[in-house]
Design a protein around this motif. Structure first.
Motif, mmCIF file in Angstrom:
data_model
loop_
_atom_site.group_PDB
_atom_site.id
_atom_site.type_symbol
_atom_site.label_atom_id
_atom_site.label_comp_id
_atom_site.label_asym_id
_atom_site.label_seq_id
_atom_site.Cartn_x
_atom_site.Cartn_y
_atom_site.Cartn_z
ATOM 1 N N MET A 71 -25.076 -24.987 -55.309
ATOM 2 C CA MET A 71 -25.734 -24.219 -56.345
ATOM 3 C C MET A 71 -25.914 -24.974 -57.665
ATOM 4 O O MET A 71 -26.415 -24.431 -58.635
ATOM 5 C CB MET A 71 -24.952 -22.924 -56.621
ATOM 6 N N ALA A 72 -25.496 -26.240 -57.715
ATOM 7 C CA ALA A 72 -25.714 -27.031 -58.921
ATOM 8 C C ALA A 72 -27.110 -27.643 -58.894
ATOM 9 O O ALA A 72 -27.766 -27.698 -57.855
ATOM 10 C CB ALA A 72 -24.659 -28.127 -59.030
ATOM 11 N N ARG A 73 -27.545 -28.099 -60.034
ATOM 12 C CA ARG A 73 -28.777 -28.878 -60.113
ATOM 13 C C ARG A 73 -28.634 -30.115 -59.227
ATOM 14 O O ARG A 73 -27.561 -30.703 -59.136
ATOM 15 C CB ARG A 73 -28.970 -29.267 -61.581
ATOM 16 N N VAL A 513 -18.984 -29.862 -59.457
ATOM 17 C CA VAL A 513 -17.726 -30.505 -59.069
ATOM 18 C C VAL A 513 -17.476 -30.333 -57.578
ATOM 19 O O VAL A 513 -17.067 -31.278 -56.887
ATOM 20 C CB VAL A 513 -16.549 -29.935 -59.890
ATOM 21 N N LEU A 514 -17.701 -29.134 -57.038
ATOM 22 C CA LEU A 514 -17.515 -28.917 -55.598
ATOM 23 C C LEU A 514 -18.387 -29.863 -54.784
ATOM 24 O O LEU A 514 -17.926 -30.473 -53.804
ATOM 25 C CB LEU A 514 -17.860 -27.464 -55.247
ATOM 26 N N GLU A 515 -19.635 -29.991 -55.177
ATOM 27 C CA GLU A 515 -20.540 -30.885 -54.453
ATOM 28 C C GLU A 515 -20.105 -32.337 -54.617
ATOM 29 O O GLU A 515 -20.139 -33.120 -53.665
ATOM 30 C CB GLU A 515 -21.972 -30.697 -54.946
ATOM 31 N N LEU A 520 -17.920 -37.532 -52.714
ATOM 32 C CA LEU A 520 -16.893 -38.562 -52.830
ATOM 33 C C LEU A 520 -16.073 -38.671 -51.548
ATOM 34 O O LEU A 520 -15.700 -39.775 -51.121
ATOM 35 C CB LEU A 520 -15.982 -38.255 -54.021
ATOM 36 N N ALA A 521 -15.796 -37.528 -50.913
ATOM 37 C CA ALA A 521 -15.042 -37.545 -49.659
ATOM 38 C C ALA A 521 -15.807 -38.297 -48.574
ATOM 39 O O ALA A 521 -15.204 -39.004 -47.750
ATOM 40 C CB ALA A 521 -14.740 -36.113 -49.214
ATOM 41 N N GLU A 522 -17.138 -38.170 -48.579
ATOM 42 C CA GLU A 522 -17.956 -38.912 -47.618
ATOM 43 C C GLU A 522 -17.782 -40.412 -47.800
ATOM 44 O O GLU A 522 -17.897 -41.187 -46.839
ATOM 45 C CB GLU A 522 -19.434 -38.540 -47.792
ATOM 46 N N ILE A 593 -21.126 -36.860 -61.844
ATOM 47 C CA ILE A 593 -19.674 -36.901 -61.678
ATOM 48 C C ILE A 593 -19.263 -38.024 -60.736
ATOM 49 O O ILE A 593 -18.337 -38.794 -61.025
ATOM 50 C CB ILE A 593 -19.159 -35.551 -61.151
ATOM 51 N N THR A 594 -19.947 -38.136 -59.598
ATOM 52 C CA THR A 594 -19.573 -39.167 -58.627
ATOM 53 C C THR A 594 -19.735 -40.563 -59.214
ATOM 54 O O THR A 594 -18.905 -41.444 -58.985
ATOM 55 C CB THR A 594 -20.395 -39.040 -57.335
ATOM 56 N N ASP A 595 -20.797 -40.766 -59.981
ATOM 57 C CA ASP A 595 -21.000 -42.071 -60.610
ATOM 58 C C ASP A 595 -19.869 -42.383 -61.585
ATOM 59 O O ASP A 595 -19.362 -43.517 -61.639
ATOM 60 C CB ASP A 595 -22.339 -42.116 -61.340
ATOM 61 N N ALA A 596 -19.462 -41.377 -62.377
ATOM 62 C CA ALA A 596 -18.397 -41.582 -63.359
ATOM 63 C C ALA A 596 -17.071 -41.895 -62.674
ATOM 64 O O ALA A 596 -16.332 -42.797 -63.102
ATOM 65 C CB ALA A 596 -18.258 -40.339 -64.238
#
Length: 607
Positions: A71-73, A513-515, A520-522, A593-596
């Motif tokens: 549901m995030a952008r 964050v959930l996405e 990140l887990a992938e 978030i993942t990039d950071a």
């Protein structure tokens, strides 16, 4: 370290963006497109980026379809409908490689607008509408509806669903229904005859939206206030919170009527300013009504004096703060989480306010109800801290749930029988050791009457400037603050991994964050996630901080206000908390978030 593969669009997983001009009626067309996907059972969320000016300025509407229910952008644009000549270059630049741009080809397009890595499709929308509609206004409005027809062909949308939605919208207006259906057909037929339809990705009915609704957070909050038993709303109009009171008024007009007389048994007041609004709420709440106000950052600033008064005089009140860009007036139609610290410590002196952080419209509904109970249980102002993304955008949420057995929790209120048996009543005397004194409502019993000041009173309610008596009161308020930790909503923990890395966040950051955790887990990076749902922070927040060596604090402001609050109110070591800050006014997305996180972890490995 593995790196997650970023995939392009696929069936039921794509993002559409529409660039248009504010005031041209595009909202109806965009909402129709989003609702068609929802009715086909495809999880969908919409983000509306609109100017503070009424008309003539650029506006964008982003629709994300996500089979997995994110549901995030999305952070990428697969199809761009560029309907505003002023923003063509910007709209062209935002399309992801391999994506599509659709524009009105009625007028020639300059070569500068070409890109070799995307597909550009021209549709003479204005010409189609000029040839089929007489009035200039109809031509403008129907051009927007026509691009829904184009998208219906390109994405293989269910035309029966399109017609069903049109019938529902214009059931009593046959002329408008016919005009809208014609516009849809014009766009649909042109696309079918001139392009290969559908695109390599399309929409397919999958039935994943059963038992869900589309709603915005402000409407949900207004409804929650009605269900909580609120009978007074006082406010001063301010973007992006005004529609809370609009919704509350509309729901009251329908549900807050005396069954015998038909007269309204609620009151909605537009005050002369925000300070007056919170003053009215405190007055009504002191008299026993459930009352609230809604505002945004500038209103919080103006309400500071009365918020401090409500805290020290211990008067229940509910305030819903829909955050927007700051500082000062900022960008009133853009999102930010910029009021965290100003709400937590609003007013002068030693003041701490209870804050609730909903993450979506469904929680705007439930937390609005909780706020009224907490306000009376703790006898203090409660601030529901939401933001423009939640408040004014359309979200897909599970059906709102309600317990018909709900009874408002009025807290420690003495009734006439209890007062009759008492020798004397003292308003600020703590008899239970939890920091919460008993209160009375006006007119209940003569023994319950009292006269006091908002400041400078002792435990008996009498005026004082005695140092020890003053200290006794503010120390008791600190005891009540500790008690509040057991009353407020608990944080939400995702993951029980032994990983020493965590993410902590609040509010509308939640879905991004959930996405991000999934992405990140992938790539082989496992993180535990704690969503803080309230302030004061309880023991579970401290435990999470203690259990992790490195914690990414994700928030939407420049100055890391949530991180600062954690440093002030917990025993966490400063170096543990890594700020991940997004504050450009647009909603947060997972890739940011993942990039950071990846950048920080790579930096640590290199060291």
């Amino acid at each position: 370290m593995k790196t997650a593969v970023i995939t392009g669009p696929k069936d039921n997983d794509f993002t559409i963006k529409v660039g248009n001009v504010n005031g041209t009626g595009s909202a109806s067309a965009n909402t129709l497109l989003m609702k068609v996907l929802f009715r086909m059972g495809i999880p969908v969320v919409a983000k509306n980026y609109f100017p503070s000016n009424i008309q003539g300025f650029p506006t964008w509407y982003e629709i994300r379809a996500s089979e997995n229910g994110y549901m995030a952008r999305s952070g990428r644009i697969d199809v761009m409908l560029a309907m505003n000549a002023e923003t063509y270059q910007k709209d062209l630049a935002c399309v992801a490689p391999g994506g599509y741009l659709i524009y009105d080809s009625t007028w020639p397009r300059h070569n500068v607008l070409n890109r070799q890595d995307i597909t550009i499709l021209g549709v003479p929308l204005s010409q189609l509408c000029n040839d089929n509609f007489a009035s200039s206004r109809a031509r403008i409005l129907m051009k927007n509806i026509a691009y829904v027809g184009v998208m219906a062909a390109l994405l293989d949308l269910d035309m029966e669903v399109v017609r069903e939605l049109l019938n529902q919208s214009f059931a009593s207006k046959a002329q408008l229904l016919d005009a809208n259906q014609l516009a849809i057909d014009l766009g649909y037929q042109y696309a079918k005859e001139n392009f290969e339809c559908p695109l390599p990705f399309k929409a397919t009915a999958i039935g994943k939206t059963d038992d869900h609704i589309i709603i915005d957070g402000n409407t949900a909050a207004g409804l929650g206030c009605v269900f909580a038993g609120a009978t007074l709303g006082a406010w001063y109009p301010i973007t992006p919170s005004t529609s809370i009171m609009d919704a509350f008024r509309a729901f009251c007009d329908e549900y807050r009527k005396d069954p015998v007389t038909g007269l309204s048994n609620s009151c909605v007041i537009q005050a002369e300013d925000e300070l007056s609004a919170i003053g009215m709420v405190l007055g009504a709440s002191w008299n026993g009504a459930r009352a609230f106000t809604s505002t945004s950052g500038p209103g919080i600033s103006l309400m500071n004096e009365f918020l401090g008064y409500g805290y020290f005089a211990e008067i229940p009140a509910v305030l819903i703060d829909v955050q927007r860009c700051g500082p000062s007036t900022g960008m009133p139609t853009r999102v930010q989480q910029s009021d965290i610290l100003s709400c937590a410590y609003a007013s002068h002196g030693d003041t701490r306010h209870v804050l609730l952080f909903p993450a979506n419209p469904a929680e705007c509904f439930t937390m609005s109800v909780q706020a009224f109970d907490l306000a009376e249980q703790l006898q203090t102002p409660i601030i529901v801290v939401t933001d423009l993304d939640i408040g004014m955008n359309d979200w897909m949420c599970p059906d709102l749930q309600w317990d018909d057995n709900y009874q408002p929790d009025r807290g420690k209120v003495l009734g006439a029988d209890e007062l009759e048996k008492m020798e004397s009543f003292h308003r600020y005397l703590d008899t239970d050791g939890d920091g919460i004194a008993y209160r009375t409502l006006p007119g209940t019993h003569a023994k319950g009457a009292y006269f006091t000041r908002g400041s400078g009173h002792n435990m008996y309610g009498a005026y004082t400037e005695d140092s020890d008596e003053y200290k006794e009161i503010v120390d008791r308020l600190l005891t009540k603050w500790e008690t509040a930790k057991g009353f407020v909503p608990r944080p939400e923990l995702h993951g029980t991994d032994k990983s020493g890395i965590g993410i902590l966040s609040i509010g509308s950051c939640h879905d991004a964050v959930l996405e991000a955790r999934d992405r990140l887990a992938e790539g082989g990076i496992s993180l535990n996630y704690l969503r803080v749902r309230a302030f004061p922070f309880n023991s579970e927040v401290q435990e999470f901080l203690d259990a992790h060596d490195r914690i990414y604090v994700v928030e939407q402001n420049r100055d890391a206000q949530l991180r600062g609050l954690l440093l002030l109110e917990t025993k966490v070591e400063q170096d543990k908390l890594v700020p991940v800050l997004h504050y450009d006014g647009l909603p947060l997305y997972a890739r940011f978030i993942t990039d950071a996180v990846r950048t920080d972890l790579s930096r640590g490995q290199a060291a």
